[in-house]
Write a protein that holds these residues in place. Structure first.
Motif, mmCIF file in Angstrom:
data_model
loop_
_atom_site.group_PDB
_atom_site.id
_atom_site.type_symbol
_atom_site.label_atom_id
_atom_site.label_comp_id
_atom_site.label_asym_id
_atom_site.label_seq_id
_atom_site.Cartn_x
_atom_site.Cartn_y
_atom_site.Cartn_z
ATOM 1 N N ALA A 128 -52.744 86.569 54.573
ATOM 2 C CA ALA A 128 -51.315 86.545 54.288
ATOM 3 C C ALA A 128 -50.478 85.933 55.407
ATOM 4 O O ALA A 128 -49.327 85.566 55.187
ATOM 5 N N LYS A 129 -51.021 85.816 56.604
ATOM 6 C CA LYS A 129 -50.251 85.352 57.762
ATOM 7 C C LYS A 129 -50.291 83.835 57.859
ATOM 8 O O LYS A 129 -51.365 83.232 57.853
ATOM 9 N N ARG A 136 -51.216 79.371 61.703
ATOM 10 C CA ARG A 136 -52.546 79.587 61.144
ATOM 11 C C ARG A 136 -53.467 78.388 61.359
ATOM 12 O O ARG A 136 -54.639 78.536 61.720
ATOM 13 N N GLU A 137 -52.928 77.178 61.121
ATOM 14 C CA GLU A 137 -53.766 75.985 61.170
ATOM 15 C C GLU A 137 -54.312 75.703 62.558
ATOM 16 O O GLU A 137 -55.285 74.947 62.713
ATOM 17 N N ARG A 138 -53.741 76.311 63.584
ATOM 18 C CA ARG A 138 -54.214 76.085 64.958
ATOM 19 C C ARG A 138 -55.266 77.098 65.399
ATOM 20 O O ARG A 138 -55.881 76.943 66.446
ATOM 21 N N ALA A 139 -55.449 78.131 64.600
ATOM 22 C CA ALA A 139 -56.429 79.163 64.956
ATOM 23 C C ALA A 139 -57.830 78.742 64.524
ATOM 24 O O ALA A 139 -58.012 78.225 63.423
ATOM 25 N N PRO A 140 -58.836 78.935 65.371
ATOM 26 C CA PRO A 140 -60.205 78.596 64.963
ATOM 27 C C PRO A 140 -60.707 79.530 63.875
ATOM 28 O O PRO A 140 -60.173 80.620 63.666
ATOM 29 N N PHE A 141 -61.726 79.082 63.188
ATOM 30 C CA PHE A 141 -62.370 79.928 62.188
ATOM 31 C C PHE A 141 -63.294 80.929 62.881
ATOM 32 O O PHE A 141 -63.943 80.615 63.881
ATOM 33 N N ARG A 175 -59.708 83.393 59.924
ATOM 34 C CA ARG A 175 -59.122 82.730 61.092
ATOM 35 C C ARG A 175 -58.976 83.770 62.203
ATOM 36 O O ARG A 175 -58.612 84.922 61.929
ATOM 37 N N VAL A 176 -59.236 83.384 63.413
ATOM 38 C CA VAL A 176 -59.127 84.325 64.534
ATOM 39 C C VAL A 176 -57.689 84.814 64.637
ATOM 40 O O VAL A 176 -56.752 84.029 64.842
ATOM 41 N N GLU A 186 -60.951 85.775 52.598
ATOM 42 C CA GLU A 186 -59.829 85.722 53.534
ATOM 43 C C GLU A 186 -59.365 84.293 53.807
ATOM 44 O O GLU A 186 -58.536 84.074 54.693
ATOM 45 N N LEU A 187 -59.888 83.341 53.071
ATOM 46 C CA LEU A 187 -59.439 81.953 53.207
ATOM 47 C C LEU A 187 -58.563 81.564 52.019
ATOM 48 O O LEU A 187 -58.698 82.110 50.919
#
Length: 455
Positions: A120-121, A125-130, A114-115, A317-318
């Motif tokens: 771990a963060k 998170r769900e609003r960040a693009p891949f 995620r950008v 990282e996913l």
């Protein structure tokens, strides 16, 4: 989610179907294909005839897209080879439709995150693009997308020969005498196998098909001897449902194989768990047990057809939710776990069963099945139809079932073949209950019983 752009990994049949459905839903997309052409994995087994006819191998959204080009659909009742699937369907879909401008070939995905967010963060998170990183021969490239559908398959990560999931001792050193999957033993690889003793390890359709081809090669090339190395004790389990199988070609494959085994044209070594491989007298010594154990087979070549496993290294990282044994999404794993049942008529499923803890990320196609061997192409088409609907916000369509799978004629529960298998796999697949192996099992549970008693 406000999905605008979808990245699809893999331009095989399911990946291109996903692209067709995403495009129909009005979203932007990019398809990243590691090979130089669409259908790269299928080109490795294009000599193989599918056991499902054309009517089950063409996705509906893809067919609608192709119809606009004047494409002539194949005879729905005929059975294509992998090469015919490419020529008659995948190539036209990839080169004659709007998808041609959305496919990037020779583009191997190396990592996804995620950008601005490591694994771990959480907050936001769900609003960040891949962020998708890939290699295309020109150096590292990066693209961003709101959602990702991974249809990269498993063909290039085959299981090793070792019976414990690890390479057999000596396997890498003997690599020159080992092939994986389903080589073209009567065609492109004929000179390698003609007149040789060839051991085939495995009990699935790839092993069965290869052994049948080797038996035919033996009729044409004297001295060719196929040897079947079977980890289990019962060869009959590989014969399938025969006439009870609703896919006639799949049933015939098992029947033909059973006849060859019964005739003695294929030598059988049952309960043979490979542990060691070594060069010996100009050939290969394949051992079961300790290195110096009494049981071994001498062969010129070994073909390992023990299935495949998903490569999740670039997804580290996913936040994935994978079953620890099958490596399939946790909601799907109970339906396909070969330790429990192997109907082959798994209830059609989609976005709900394929979701992870990473909103907007899905595995589909063969990769979604992890290490399970029962995947059918039409199942993948239903998966991506549902996923595209889910990404577009059409939850009703995402939850709807639009596929009826043909029955295999074989159903197991708890690893034991069901008594009702001959009558059509216990009434067909379950429709609602995730953990039910078949319709009869589902009905019994709804009535308050423990199940249908398959085991």
């Amino acid at each position: 989610m406000n999905v605008k752009t979808v990245a699809i990994i893999g331009a095989g049949p399911v990946g291109l179907a996903a692209a067709a459905h995403v495009l129909e839903r009005g979203m932007s997309l990019v398809v990243l294909e590691a090979g130089s052409e669409a259908g790269h994995a299928i080109r490795q087994w294009q000599h193989v005839q599918l056991f499902s006819p054309w009517e089950y191998n063409v996705d509906k959204a893809a067919a609608r897209m192709l119809a606009a080009t004047g494409w002539n659909s194949p005879d729905p009742q005929s059975y294509p080879t992998g090469g015919e699937l490419i020529d008659g369907y995948l190539d036209p879909l990839a080169t004659r439709t709007p998808l041609r401008d959305m496919i990037r070939t020779s583009s191997r995905v190396t990592a996804i995150s995620r950008v601005g967010f490591d694994k771990a963060k959480t907050r936001g998170r769900e609003r960040a693009p891949f962020e998708i990183r890939y290699q295309n021969g020109k150096g590292p490239e990066v693209l961003r997308a709101d959602a990702v559908i991974d249809t990269s398959g498993t063909w290039f990560s085959p299981n090793p020969a070792g019976n414990n999931g690890l390479p057999a001792i000596g396997e890498r050193a003997c690599a020159g005498r080992i092939a994986y999957g389903m080589p073209d033993v009567r065609g492109a690889a004929r000179s390698r196998y003609a007149g040789k003793t060839v051991a085939v390890l495995g009990a699935g359709h790839s092993a069965v098909g290869t052994l049948i081809d080797l038996a035919r090669l033996a009729d044409e090339e004297p001295g060719t001897q196929p040897v079947w190395l079977l980890r289990g004790a019962d060869p009959a389990k590989a014969f399938g449902g025969g006439r009870n199988d609703k896919l006639a070609a799949r049933g015939e494959l098992g029947s033909d194989f059973a006849a060859l085994v019964a005739s003695g044209k294929i030598k059988v070594e049952a309960e043979f768990g490979v542990t060691h491989l070594s060069e010996s007298d100009g050939g290969l010594r394949i051992a079961a047990g300790s290195c110096c154990g009494a049981r071994s087979v001498a062969a010129d070549e070994l073909i390992v057809s023990t299935g495949f496993r998903p490569d999740v290294s670039f997804l580290s990282e996913l936040r994935l939710r994978l079953d620890p044994a099958i490596e399939a999404p946790v909601a799907l794993a109970p339906l396909i776990d070969p330790n429990e049942h192997s109907c082959g008529t798994v209830r059609p499923h989609g976005a709900r069963e394929l979701a992870h803890d990473e909103p907007g990320f899905y595995m589909a196609g063969m990769k979604s099945y992890g290490r399970a061997p029962t995947f059918l192409m039409m199942t993948g088409y239903e998966q991506v139809r549902s996923i595209a609907a889910d990404l577009a916000g059409d939850k009703e369509a995402a939850a709807r079932v639009e596929l009826v799978l043909p029955e295999t004629g074989v159903c197991t529960r708890g690893g034991v073949e069901a008594a009702g298998a001959a009558s059509g796999c216990c009434g067909g697949p379950a429709k609602e209950e995730l953990s039910a192996c078949c319709s009869a099992d589902e009905t019994a549970r709804k009535a308050g019983r423990a199940g249908c008693g398959c085991s």
